[in-house]
Design an enzyme around this catalytic site. Structure first.
Site, short mmCIF file in Angstrom:
data_model
loop_
_atom_site.label_atom_id
_atom_site.label_comp_id
_atom_site.label_asym_id
_atom_site.label_seq_id
_atom_site.Cartn_x
_atom_site.Cartn_y
_atom_site.Cartn_z
N ASP A 82 0.71 -0.96 -0.26
CA ASP A 82 0.21 0.13 -0.15
C ASP A 82 1.08 1.16 0.26
OD1 ASP A 82 -2.47 0.89 0.06
OD2 ASP A 82 -2.78 1.64 2.68
N ALA A 210 -10.91 4.69 2.48
CA ALA A 210 -13.00 4.56 2.53
C ALA A 210 -13.07 4.05 4.02
CB ALA A 210 -13.07 3.51 1.50
N THR A 249 -8.01 2.54 9.43
CA THR A 249 -8.91 2.82 10.14
C THR A 249 -9.90 3.24 11.55
OG1 THR A 249 -8.33 4.99 9.66
CG2 THR A 249 -9.80 4.95 10.80
P1 13P Z 1 -8.67 5.31 5.81
O1 13P Z 1 -7.95 5.35 6.87
O2 13P Z 1 -9.73 5.22 5.31
O3 13P Z 1 -9.30 3.58 6.79
O4 13P Z 1 -8.14 5.13 3.70
C1 13P Z 1 -6.92 3.57 4.24
C2 13P Z 1 -6.59 2.89 3.48
O5 13P Z 1 -6.73 3.85 2.29
C3 13P Z 1 -4.92 2.72 3.16
O6 13P Z 1 -4.83 3.02 1.84
O1 G3H Z 2 -2.99 4.92 3.33
C1 G3H Z 2 -2.64 5.06 4.81
C2 G3H Z 2 -2.55 3.78 5.79
O2 G3H Z 2 -3.84 4.14 6.63
C3 G3H Z 2 -1.21 2.91 6.06
O3 G3H Z 2 -0.92 4.19 7.17
O4 G3H Z 2 1.69 4.38 6.90
O5 G3H Z 2 0.71 4.32 8.85
O6 G3H Z 2 0.46 2.16 8.63
P1 G3H Z 2 0.70 3.75 7.61
ZN ZN Z 3 -5.04 5.05 1.32
#
Ligand code: 13P
Ligand code: G3H
Ligand code: ZN
Length: 296
Positions: A82, A210, A249
């Site tokens: 991610d 989301a 989140t």
């Molecule tokens: P949230 O913070 O809404 O859960 O989004 C997570 C996200 O987009 C991770 O890439």
């Molecule tokens: O996109 C963000 C995600 O919630 C990941 O968060 O970089 O604190 O692991 P993090």
């Molecule tokens: Zn994200």
């Protein structure tokens, strides 16, 4: 069941007219909870780690741990990087067995974003690895980068971006942001923009930021101003062409609620007593999210 490229899951979602949930995890409790929920719901899932999560866990342990957990529950899943912000992080994820990677150069000028994303596609595709790119900037915090103001994805630019890079999935900025404080007033997502981007690119689109940020959890955590994407709006976005929905989140909030409640009643030192309660809350939240995302 081996881990599959996220592209295979996008095809499934397309066929079913649903989306695939991508859940972030930073430890085994979250991973186990999410895989158990996916097994109970009989749907595939994307297991995602940020660069920060990789630093926290150590990249060598991630694929083996994920593979064992996915096998234990007999689910179909992809292991996804991610917000890979650096080319080197993407290469490292590929080397360590990820089946899907996101290259996020969305804060750079269009031509630089195209150039780096294209390089990732050229390396990943011959190996059968799926690539997610991002165009537009979400408000709020994206890992280490913070964007003061969001810049919505331009549909015509998205078309050019997709043609020039060859990405498999495209993350779009349509009104959401990361974290628990997404909207000041009424929650709004630009559904028309999703439809237009979808029409021009024909690609599975990804919705970051989301999370639903459900009231009962926000209340228990004293986060009164927290606002997420209501389930009804998320379903509308899925109908308009969102095929991958990211959630971090909601799981974080659920985990904290579980741990706090356990510690209120338990004075001992056995971590399983409170981490286990956190894990149970993450499981319940993952079920709730899968109901909305993969069985809308
Ligand atoms: P949230 O913070 O809404 O859960 O989004 C997570 C996200 O987009 C991770 O890439
Ligand atoms: O996109 C963000 C995600 O919630 C990941 O968060 O970089 O604190 O692991 P993090
Ligand atoms: Zn994200």
């Amino acid at each position: 069941m081996p881990l599959v490229p996220a592209k295979d899951l996008m095809e499934w979602a397309e066929g079913e007219n649903v989306a695939v949930a991508a859940f972030n995890f930073n430890n085994y409790e979250f991973l186990d909870a999410v895989c158990r929920a996916a097994a109970d719901m009989n749907v595939p899932v994307i297991l995602a780690t940020s660069e920060g999560a990789i630093r926290y866990m150590g990249i060598e342990v991630i694929r083996p741990m994920v593979e064992a957990t996915v096998g234990r529950y007999g689910i179909t899943a992809a292991l996804h990087l991610d917000h890979g912000r650096r080319f080197e992080s993407v290469l490292k994820a590929i080397r360590y067995g990820y089946t899907s990677v996101m290259i996020d150069a969305s804060d750079r000028p269009f031509s630089d974003n195209v150039a780096i994303t294209k390089r990732v596609v050229e390396i990943a595709h011959p190996l059968g690895i799926t690539v997610e790119g991002e165009l537009g900037v979400l408000a709020g915090v994206e890992d280490d980068v913070s964007a003061e103001r969001s810049v919505y994805t331009d549909p015509e630019e998205a078309k050019r971006f997709v043609e020039e890079t060859g990405v498999d999935m495209l993350a779009v900025a349509v009104g959401t942001s990361h974290g628990a404080y997404k909207f000041r007033g009424e929650p709004r997502i630009d559904i028309g923009r999703i439809r237009k981007i979808r029409e021009l690119t024909g690609l599975p689109l990804v919705l970051h930021g989301a999370s639903g940020v459900y009231g009962e959890y926000a209340e228990k955590l004293g986060m009164e101003e927290a606002r997420g994407v209501p389930d009804g709006i998320l379903k509308e976005a899925i109908r308009a062409g969102i095929r991958k929905v990211n959630t971090d989140t909601d799981l974080r909030m659920a985990f904290k609620v579980g741990v706090l409640e356990a510690l209120r009643e338990y004075e001992g030192i056995d971590p399983r007593k409170y981490l286990g309660r956190g894990r149970e809350e993450v499981y319940k939240m993952a079920l709730r999210r899968l109901e909305v995302i993969s069985k809308p």
